[in-house]
Design a protein around this motif. Structure first.
Motif, mmCIF file in Angstrom:
data_model
loop_
_atom_site.group_PDB
_atom_site.id
_atom_site.type_symbol
_atom_site.label_atom_id
_atom_site.label_comp_id
_atom_site.label_asym_id
_atom_site.label_seq_id
_atom_site.Cartn_x
_atom_site.Cartn_y
_atom_site.Cartn_z
ATOM 1 N N GLY A 162 24.099 64.468 81.090
ATOM 2 C CA GLY A 162 25.310 64.333 80.285
ATOM 3 C C GLY A 162 25.232 65.153 79.017
ATOM 4 O O GLY A 162 26.217 65.802 78.615
ATOM 5 N N GLU A 163 24.074 65.128 78.367
ATOM 6 C CA GLU A 163 23.915 65.904 77.136
ATOM 7 C C GLU A 163 23.994 67.402 77.414
ATOM 8 O O GLU A 163 24.580 68.162 76.631
ATOM 9 N N GLU A 164 23.416 67.812 78.542
ATOM 10 C CA GLU A 164 23.490 69.229 78.910
ATOM 11 C C GLU A 164 24.938 69.630 79.191
ATOM 12 O O GLU A 164 25.405 70.684 78.745
ATOM 13 N N ARG A 165 25.650 68.775 79.943
ATOM 14 C CA ARG A 165 27.054 69.060 80.246
ATOM 15 C C ARG A 165 27.896 69.056 78.974
ATOM 16 O O ARG A 165 28.764 69.933 78.785
ATOM 17 N N LEU A 166 27.631 68.099 78.094
ATOM 18 C CA LEU A 166 28.379 68.031 76.838
ATOM 19 C C LEU A 166 28.122 69.273 75.994
ATOM 20 O O LEU A 166 29.055 69.851 75.407
ATOM 21 N N GLY A 167 26.859 69.691 75.930
ATOM 22 C CA GLY A 167 26.547 70.892 75.165
ATOM 23 C C GLY A 167 27.238 72.115 75.726
ATOM 24 O O GLY A 167 27.774 72.949 74.970
ATOM 25 N N ALA A 168 27.247 72.226 77.067
ATOM 26 C CA ALA A 168 27.909 73.378 77.696
ATOM 27 C C ALA A 168 29.413 73.362 77.415
ATOM 28 O O ALA A 168 30.020 74.411 77.145
ATOM 29 N N LEU A 169 30.015 72.191 77.479
ATOM 30 C CA LEU A 169 31.460 72.086 77.219
ATOM 31 C C LEU A 169 31.776 72.420 75.761
ATOM 32 O O LEU A 169 32.772 73.093 75.467
ATOM 33 N N ARG A 170 30.940 71.963 74.857
ATOM 34 C CA ARG A 170 31.184 72.272 73.447
ATOM 35 C C ARG A 170 31.003 73.764 73.175
ATOM 36 O O ARG A 170 31.752 74.355 72.384
ATOM 37 N N ARG A 171 30.012 74.371 73.828
ATOM 38 C CA ARG A 171 29.846 75.820 73.668
ATOM 39 C C ARG A 171 31.044 76.568 74.242
ATOM 40 O O ARG A 171 31.515 77.547 73.653
ATOM 41 N N GLU A 172 31.531 76.091 75.388
ATOM 42 C CA GLU A 172 32.726 76.697 75.975
ATOM 43 C C GLU A 172 33.918 76.559 75.031
ATOM 44 O O GLU A 172 34.688 77.510 74.825
ATOM 45 N N GLN A 173 34.049 75.383 74.447
ATOM 46 C CA GLN A 173 35.151 75.149 73.504
ATOM 47 C C GLN A 173 35.049 76.088 72.301
ATOM 48 O O GLN A 173 36.034 76.689 71.873
ATOM 49 N N ALA A 174 33.827 76.212 71.751
ATOM 50 C CA ALA A 174 33.635 77.070 70.582
ATOM 51 C C ALA A 174 33.838 78.537 70.938
ATOM 52 O O ALA A 174 34.460 79.298 70.171
ATOM 53 N N THR A 175 33.339 78.949 72.116
ATOM 54 C CA THR A 175 33.492 80.340 72.538
ATOM 55 C C THR A 175 34.958 80.684 72.744
ATOM 56 O O THR A 175 35.425 81.767 72.332
ATOM 57 N N GLN A 176 35.688 79.791 73.386
ATOM 58 C CA GLN A 176 37.121 80.011 73.586
ATOM 59 C C GLN A 176 37.838 80.147 72.249
ATOM 60 O O GLN A 176 38.695 81.028 72.073
ATOM 61 N N ARG A 177 37.485 79.268 71.309
ATOM 62 C CA ARG A 177 38.154 79.305 70.006
ATOM 63 C C ARG A 177 37.840 80.607 69.264
ATOM 64 O O ARG A 177 38.737 81.216 68.649
ATOM 65 N N LEU A 178 36.590 81.036 69.318
ATOM 66 C CA LEU A 178 36.227 82.298 68.672
ATOM 67 C C LEU A 178 36.984 83.466 69.280
ATOM 68 O O LEU A 178 37.484 84.353 68.559
ATOM 69 N N ALA A 179 37.073 83.457 70.625
ATOM 70 C CA ALA A 179 37.807 84.532 71.303
ATOM 71 C C ALA A 179 39.287 84.506 70.927
ATOM 72 O O ALA A 179 39.907 85.555 70.705
ATOM 73 N N PHE A 180 39.856 83.299 70.857
ATOM 74 C CA PHE A 180 41.267 83.190 70.479
ATOM 75 C C PHE A 180 41.479 83.667 69.048
ATOM 76 O O PHE A 180 42.408 84.429 68.762
ATOM 77 N N ASP A 181 40.637 83.191 68.135
ATOM 78 C CA ASP A 181 40.784 83.586 66.727
ATOM 79 C C ASP A 181 40.683 85.097 66.570
ATOM 80 O O ASP A 181 41.488 85.723 65.867
#
Length: 422
Positions: free
Chosen positions: A245-264
């Protein structure tokens, strides 16, 4: 323990089962193992009419369990004698369609510290169902240290000693790692009533009792082992769930941050582009006619004001098209449901932020070229981006992963609160 073993779960067990629902039997067993003053439990299993109840009565020295040629044991029957709890389970081949019978068989499995597996000598070799159960009990014994004694009952019903030896040899080959005890409850009863010590000895019951005493003496140690085993298995599985769960959560948060950086980065780039294009347009000469109203006679005439307003609108539309293309690539198209209007054509992010038209150059300058206008576009487009379907779905997945991790952590803490072995 009856069905209350499942009904009377502690809050800690509920926390664990919320993560590992398949461990319901193990937790019920662990509760028994850690219960203070729980007597060792011997359960007799085997097919219907193989002499299980009669064997129990001879072992106990009293007619504590009902004996009949027809099916008597339909639910779990029990007696506590001399600090040992004896259970008589329904026959393996009996009609077990009723809920009581299924629960009785399940409870017998969960509660047993020692199993007496009874097979009638007159039936010959073990059948497939008996062999399968014996294999399961043997594997369980290797894992939990619970003991199973294989009993060949009713040997008096065979023609002679040679026949008994032949059946015992065949069954011994089927279950080579399980000592076989050949017994006759009838001979034992006759020997006891007639005071015939030799007949009692030849009944096999004294030897079986001795073996039972040996395995019963090992029950406390076996319970300690099994409790530690169950705790270890459950704890390892919970730790794995937590780590996953922690690994999946970390991956999802990284995906969220990466998407936001790309959008910005992308939004800033497209606003730089349209801002530069707009400044170039605004630097071209203009007669400033856009704000001059047309007269009543200008409805069907091309005026300087109309031409300039048209040019402004074209420049505005080109900028909006570029921004809209970028937003569509990031799934930012329609408004959230709570922002919808009756006019469907207006329920878009571009209309909500940009409007539908612009008439004069100063308006264009404020929107695209001044810091305040740019900040507004960044702020409002980013807000709608975070409300887009894809981002909302990702946020839900993150929330679900957070819930899973929190549940696994809570379950691990709950496991540590369960009582130590009795």
């Amino acid at each position: 323990m009856t069905l209350s073993a499942y009904d009377a779960r502690s809050p800690a067990e509920h926390d664990i089962l919320a993560v590992l629902p398949g461990r319901v039997d193990d937790l019920a067993r662990l509760r028994l193992l850690t219960r203070a003053a729980q007597p060792p439990t011997v359960t007799v299993v085997g097919k219907y009419n193989h002499g299980k109840s009669r064997l129990l009565n001879e072992l106990l020295g009293s007619d504590a369990f009902a004996v009949s040629d027809r099916r008597e044991t339909t639910v779990l029957a029990e007696q506590v004698v001399d600090g040992v709890r004896w259970l008589d389970a329904p026959g393996l081949d009996a009609d077990v369609d009723s809920e009581d019978d299924r629960h009785a068989l399940q409870a017998a499995w969960l509660e047993s510290d020692v199993r007496l597996f009874v097979h009638a000598a007159k039936e010959g070799e073990l059948d497939a169902a008996e062999r399968s159960l014996l294999d399961t009990l043997g594997a369980d014994g290797e894992r939990t240290h619970r003991q199973t004694l294989l009993v060949l009952s009713q040997v008096d019903q065979l023609a002679d000693a040679a026949s008994a030896e032949q059946v015992a040899s065949a069954i011994g080959a089927q279950a080579p790692h399980m000592p076989l005890h050949a017994v006759s409850s009838t001979r034992h009863r006759q020997g006891v009533k007639g005071g015939k010590a030799l007949l009692v000895e030849h009944s096999g019951l004294p030897a079986l009792r001795a073996s039972l005493q040996t395995v019963l003496a090992r029950v406390p140690q076996a319970r300690t082992h099994e409790a530690a085993l169950l705790r270890g298995e459950i704890g390892a599985e919970l730790a794995q769930r937590r780590a996953e769960g922690e690994e999946r959560l970390g991956a999802l948060r990284r995906e969220q941050a990466t998407q936001r950086l790309a959008f910005d980065a992308g939004l800033n780039a497209v606003l730089d582009k349209v801002g530069g294009d707009m400044r170039a347009y605004l630097e071209t000469p203009s007669e400033g006619q856009a704000l001059v109203p047309d007269g009543a006679g200008d409805a069907y005439r091309i005026t300087a004001g109309k031409v300039e307003r048209s040019r402004n609108q074209i420049a505005y539309s080109r900028a909006c098209i570029e921004i809209d293309a970028f937003l569509a690539g990031h799934g930012v198209i329609g408004l959230p449901a709570d922002r919808h209007t009756p006019a469907r054509s207006l329920n878009t992010v571009m209309v909500a932020v940009m409007g539908v038209s612009v008439k004069h150059r100063e308006h264009l300058r404020r929107i695209f070229c001044e810091p305040a206008g740019r900040e507004r576009l960044l702020r409002e487009f980013t807000q709608y981006y975070e409300q887009s379907d894809d981002r909302a779905a990702l946020a839900r997945r993150i929330a679900e992963a957070q819930t899973e991790v929190a549940g696994a952590r809570r379950a691990l803490a709950a496991l540590r609160t369960l009582g130590a072995p009795a």
